[in-house]
Design a protein around this motif. Structure first.
Motif, PDB file in Angstrom:
ATOM      1  N   SER A 150      18.725  36.224  33.040  1.00  0.00           N
ATOM      2  CA  SER A 150      19.029  36.946  34.269  1.00  0.00           C
ATOM      3  C   SER A 150      18.921  38.440  34.023  1.00  0.00           C
ATOM      4  O   SER A 150      19.317  38.947  32.978  1.00  0.00           O
ATOM      5  N   GLU A 151      18.362  39.147  34.990  1.00  0.00           N
ATOM      6  CA  GLU A 151      18.232  40.594  34.880  1.00  0.00           C
ATOM      7  C   GLU A 151      19.550  41.269  35.244  1.00  0.00           C
ATOM      8  O   GLU A 151      20.286  40.795  36.100  1.00  0.00           O
ATOM      9  N   PRO A 152      19.892  42.388  34.584  1.00  0.00           N
ATOM     10  CA  PRO A 152      21.097  43.116  34.941  1.00  0.00           C
ATOM     11  C   PRO A 152      21.065  43.499  36.409  1.00  0.00           C
ATOM     12  O   PRO A 152      20.026  43.901  36.942  1.00  0.00           O
ATOM     13  N   SER A 153      22.200  43.405  37.078  1.00  0.00           N
ATOM     14  CA  SER A 153      22.247  43.647  38.512  1.00  0.00           C
ATOM     15  C   SER A 153      22.491  45.114  38.863  1.00  0.00           C
ATOM     16  O   SER A 153      22.180  45.554  39.953  1.00  0.00           O
ATOM     17  N   ASN A 154      23.069  45.852  37.935  1.00  0.00           N
ATOM     18  CA  ASN A 154      23.450  47.243  38.174  1.00  0.00           C
ATOM     19  C   ASN A 154      24.431  47.368  39.337  1.00  0.00           C
ATOM     20  O   ASN A 154      24.560  48.433  39.938  1.00  0.00           O
ATOM     21  N   GLU A 155      25.096  46.287  39.669  1.00  0.00           N
ATOM     22  CA  GLU A 155      26.087  46.309  40.738  1.00  0.00           C
ATOM     23  C   GLU A 155      27.412  46.816  40.178  1.00  0.00           C
ATOM     24  O   GLU A 155      27.896  46.333  39.162  1.00  0.00           O
ATOM     25  N   GLN A 156      28.002  47.793  40.833  1.00  0.00           N
ATOM     26  CA  GLN A 156      29.247  48.379  40.362  1.00  0.00           C
ATOM     27  C   GLN A 156      30.363  47.348  40.374  1.00  0.00           C
ATOM     28  O   GLN A 156      30.469  46.539  41.296  1.00  0.00           O
ATOM     29  N   LEU A 157      31.200  47.392  39.360  1.00  0.00           N
ATOM     30  CA  LEU A 157      32.289  46.425  39.262  1.00  0.00           C
ATOM     31  C   LEU A 157      33.339  46.682  40.339  1.00  0.00           C
ATOM     32  O   LEU A 157      33.695  47.823  40.616  1.00  0.00           O
ATOM     33  N   SER A 158      33.808  45.604  40.947  1.00  0.00           N
ATOM     34  CA  SER A 158      34.906  45.708  41.897  1.00  0.00           C
ATOM     35  C   SER A 158      35.957  44.662  41.549  1.00  0.00           C
ATOM     36  O   SER A 158      35.624  43.548  41.129  1.00  0.00           O
ATOM     37  N   VAL A 159      37.208  45.033  41.687  1.00  0.00           N
ATOM     38  CA  VAL A 159      38.324  44.130  41.388  1.00  0.00           C
ATOM     39  C   VAL A 159      39.231  44.086  42.607  1.00  0.00           C
ATOM     40  O   VAL A 159      39.769  45.114  43.025  1.00  0.00           O
ATOM     41  N   GLN A 160      39.401  42.906  43.177  1.00  0.00           N
ATOM     42  CA  GLN A 160      40.236  42.725  44.352  1.00  0.00           C
ATOM     43  C   GLN A 160      41.474  41.923  43.981  1.00  0.00           C
ATOM     44  O   GLN A 160      41.367  40.815  43.454  1.00  0.00           O
ATOM     45  N   VAL A 161      42.628  42.492  44.248  1.00  0.00           N
ATOM     46  CA  VAL A 161      43.899  41.862  43.900  1.00  0.00           C
ATOM     47  C   VAL A 161      44.568  41.350  45.166  1.00  0.00           C
ATOM     48  O   VAL A 161      44.680  42.078  46.165  1.00  0.00           O
ATOM     49  N   GLY A 162      45.022  40.098  45.135  1.00  0.00           N
ATOM     50  CA  GLY A 162      45.653  39.483  46.294  1.00  0.00           C
ATOM     51  C   GLY A 162      47.089  39.933  46.475  1.00  0.00           C
ATOM     52  O   GLY A 162      47.626  40.722  45.674  1.00  0.00           O
ATOM     53  N   PRO A 163      47.743  39.422  47.509  1.00  0.00           N
ATOM     54  CA  PRO A 163      49.129  39.820  47.802  1.00  0.00           C
ATOM     55  C   PRO A 163      50.131  39.270  46.789  1.00  0.00           C
ATOM     56  O   PRO A 163      49.875  38.285  46.092  1.00  0.00           O
ATOM     57  N   THR A 164      51.288  39.918  46.733  1.00  0.00           N
ATOM     58  CA  THR A 164      52.367  39.483  45.855  1.00  0.00           C
ATOM     59  C   THR A 164      52.805  38.069  46.216  1.00  0.00           C
ATOM     60  O   THR A 164      52.886  37.709  47.388  1.00  0.00           O
ATOM     61  N   GLY A 165      53.073  37.259  45.193  1.00  0.00           N
ATOM     62  CA  GLY A 165      53.503  35.890  45.446  1.00  0.00           C
ATOM     63  C   GLY A 165      53.772  35.155  44.153  1.00  0.00           C
ATOM     64  O   GLY A 165      53.836  35.763  43.072  1.00  0.00           O
ATOM     65  N   LYS A 166      53.901  33.853  44.261  1.00  0.00           N
ATOM     66  CA  LYS A 166      54.144  33.034  43.082  1.00  0.00           C
ATOM     67  C   LYS A 166      53.012  33.195  42.084  1.00  0.00           C
ATOM     68  O   LYS A 166      53.221  33.368  40.892  1.00  0.00           O
ATOM     69  N   ARG A 167      51.783  33.123  42.615  1.00  0.00           N
ATOM     70  CA  ARG A 167      50.605  33.419  41.812  1.00  0.00           C
ATOM     71  C   ARG A 167      49.759  34.436  42.575  1.00  0.00           C
ATOM     72  O   ARG A 167      49.573  34.317  43.788  1.00  0.00           O
TER      73      ARG A 167
ATOM     74  N   ARG B 159      41.894  46.507  33.333  1.00  0.00           N
ATOM     75  CA  ARG B 159      43.208  46.317  32.704  1.00  0.00           C
ATOM     76  C   ARG B 159      44.335  46.686  33.669  1.00  0.00           C
ATOM     77  O   ARG B 159      45.330  45.946  33.789  1.00  0.00           O
ATOM     78  N   HIS B 160      44.184  47.793  34.362  1.00  0.00           N
ATOM     79  CA  HIS B 160      45.221  48.244  35.293  1.00  0.00           C
ATOM     80  C   HIS B 160      45.407  47.231  36.416  1.00  0.00           C
ATOM     81  O   HIS B 160      46.543  46.910  36.793  1.00  0.00           O
ATOM     82  N   ALA B 161      44.304  46.722  36.963  1.00  0.00           N
ATOM     83  CA  ALA B 161      44.390  45.761  38.065  1.00  0.00           C
ATOM     84  C   ALA B 161      45.069  44.469  37.623  1.00  0.00           C
ATOM     85  O   ALA B 161      45.911  43.913  38.342  1.00  0.00           O
ATOM     86  N   LEU B 162      44.719  43.990  36.440  1.00  0.00           N
ATOM     87  CA  LEU B 162      45.314  42.747  35.947  1.00  0.00           C
ATOM     88  C   LEU B 162      46.795  42.922  35.619  1.00  0.00           C
ATOM     89  O   LEU B 162      47.610  42.035  35.893  1.00  0.00           O
ATOM     90  N   HIS B 163      47.152  44.057  35.041  1.00  0.00           N
ATOM     91  CA  HIS B 163      48.560  44.326  34.746  1.00  0.00           C
ATOM     92  C   HIS B 163      49.368  44.425  36.033  1.00  0.00           C
ATOM     93  O   HIS B 163      50.503  43.928  36.117  1.00  0.00           O
ATOM     94  N   ASP B 164      48.779  45.062  37.033  1.00  0.00           N
ATOM     95  CA  ASP B 164      49.455  45.191  38.321  1.00  0.00           C
ATOM     96  C   ASP B 164      49.674  43.810  38.947  1.00  0.00           C
ATOM     97  O   ASP B 164      50.763  43.509  39.450  1.00  0.00           O
ATOM     98  N   ALA B 165      48.644  42.979  38.910  1.00  0.00           N
ATOM     99  CA  ALA B 165      48.748  41.639  39.469  1.00  0.00           C
ATOM    100  C   ALA B 165      49.785  40.808  38.720  1.00  0.00           C
ATOM    101  O   ALA B 165      50.589  40.081  39.325  1.00  0.00           O
ATOM    102  N   LEU B 166      49.801  40.944  37.410  1.00  0.00           N
ATOM    103  CA  LEU B 166      50.740  40.187  36.600  1.00  0.00           C
ATOM    104  C   LEU B 166      52.179  40.594  36.911  1.00  0.00           C
ATOM    105  O   LEU B 166      53.082  39.758  36.981  1.00  0.00           O
ATOM    106  N   GLY B 167      52.396  41.890  37.114  1.00  0.00           N
ATOM    107  CA  GLY B 167      53.734  42.374  37.416  1.00  0.00           C
ATOM    108  C   GLY B 167      54.235  41.915  38.774  1.00  0.00           C
ATOM    109  O   GLY B 167      55.443  41.789  38.990  1.00  0.00           O
ATOM    110  N   ARG B 168      53.321  41.649  39.709  1.00  0.00           N
ATOM    111  CA  ARG B 168      53.703  41.232  41.052  1.00  0.00           C
ATOM    112  C   ARG B 168      53.695  39.717  41.228  1.00  0.00           C
ATOM    113  O   ARG B 168      53.964  39.219  42.315  1.00  0.00           O
ATOM    114  N   ALA B 169      53.355  38.998  40.170  1.00  0.00           N
ATOM    115  CA  ALA B 169      53.273  37.537  40.257  1.00  0.00           C
ATOM    116  C   ALA B 169      54.532  36.878  39.715  1.00  0.00           C
ATOM    117  O   ALA B 169      55.090  37.321  38.708  1.00  0.00           O
ATOM    118  N   GLY B 170      54.950  35.823  40.392  1.00  0.00           N
ATOM    119  CA  GLY B 170      56.104  35.078  39.904  1.00  0.00           C
ATOM    120  C   GLY B 170      55.769  34.215  38.707  1.00  0.00           C
ATOM    121  O   GLY B 170      56.494  34.189  37.712  1.00  0.00           O
TER     122      GLY B 170
END
Length: 229
Positions: free
Chosen positions: A2-19, A37-48
């Motif tokens: 597969s050829e590189p897509s050159n598509e910029q990375l985007s990270v979407q975090v869902g609402p606070t909840g159990k998961r 890293r920041h997005a995943l840490h934020d999601a982890l902190g808001r997850a039950g």
């Protein structure tokens, strides 16, 4: 390939909840490690209970992305939470499969098959896989650097060469990387491995004929020091 897509990375975090769901899309670059890293840490902190990770839109990722995922997974374990992979693109599957870390992000609540393994056995396997991943990442990164310097590749191309050669030689990625690293110390690669690496370089550059203008199979710089002694 597969050829590189050159598509910029985007990270979407869902609402606070159990998961909390996290969807990663686009092409991962080293510069993206902080944002991921920041997005995943934020999601982890808001997850039950933990984070559900959707990598179905990830078009490219390498060991630096794996570093982030493993670090967040370790933080989750310390908080008695989990990071579970819910979907994976071909690029994500290759990264996790060839580094033997896929099962570390499996759903711990999934039903077991006809033959169930005892929990202690599963835990021991997981620890072994995690230790291997942490131990072999430096070799993979060093091997990429050697290929980049030796063949004038960029980071994505060097990763593609390693993965492709690993597939064609049926050699585990971390073992192939270790072999490439030893060439910096004057060791020679087996002829078949050297040929597959050269062919893989040709593939990432678009045509097999281009490999002849870069380096011939018998003149691959990997291990040349040992042959010249």
């Amino acid at each position: 390939m597969s050829e590189p897509s050159n598509e910029q990375l985007s990270v979407q975090v869902g609402p606070t909840g159990k998961r909390v769901s996290v969807a990663v899309r686009g092409e991962y670059r080293l510069d993206d490690s902080g944002d991921l890293r920041h997005a995943l840490h934020d999601a982890l902190g808001r997850a039950g209970d933990g984070v559900d990770l959707d990598l179905s839109g990830l078009t490219f990722a390498d060991c630096s992305a794996l570093n982030v995922l493993l670090a967040v997974r370790g933080q989750a374990a310390a908080m008695d939470k989990t990071v579970t992979l819910t979907a994976a693109s071909p690029a994500a599957e290759r990264l996790l499969t060839y580094t033997d870390t896929y099962s570390l992000f499996a759903d711990p609540g999934a039903a077991c098959g006809p033959v169930c393994v005892e929990f202690d056995g599963l835990l021991q396997t997981e620890v072994v896989q995690l230790r291997r991943a942490l131990r072999t990442r430096p070799d993979i990164d060093l091997a990429r650097g050697i290929l980049m310097a030796g063949f004038g590749l960029n980071a994505e191309e060097a990763w593609e060469v390693l993965v492709t050669a690993s597939q064609h030689t049926n050699i585990k990625l971390h073992r192939l990387a270790r072999a490439v690293v030893t060439t910096a110390e004057g060791a020679s690669l087996p002829d078949r491995v050297r040929r597959e690496l050269t062919a893989a370089v040709s593939r990432v550059r678009g045509t097999r004929a281009e490999a002849d203008s870069v380096v011939a199979p018998d003149d691959v710089p990997l291990g040349a020091g040992a042959r010249g002694r």
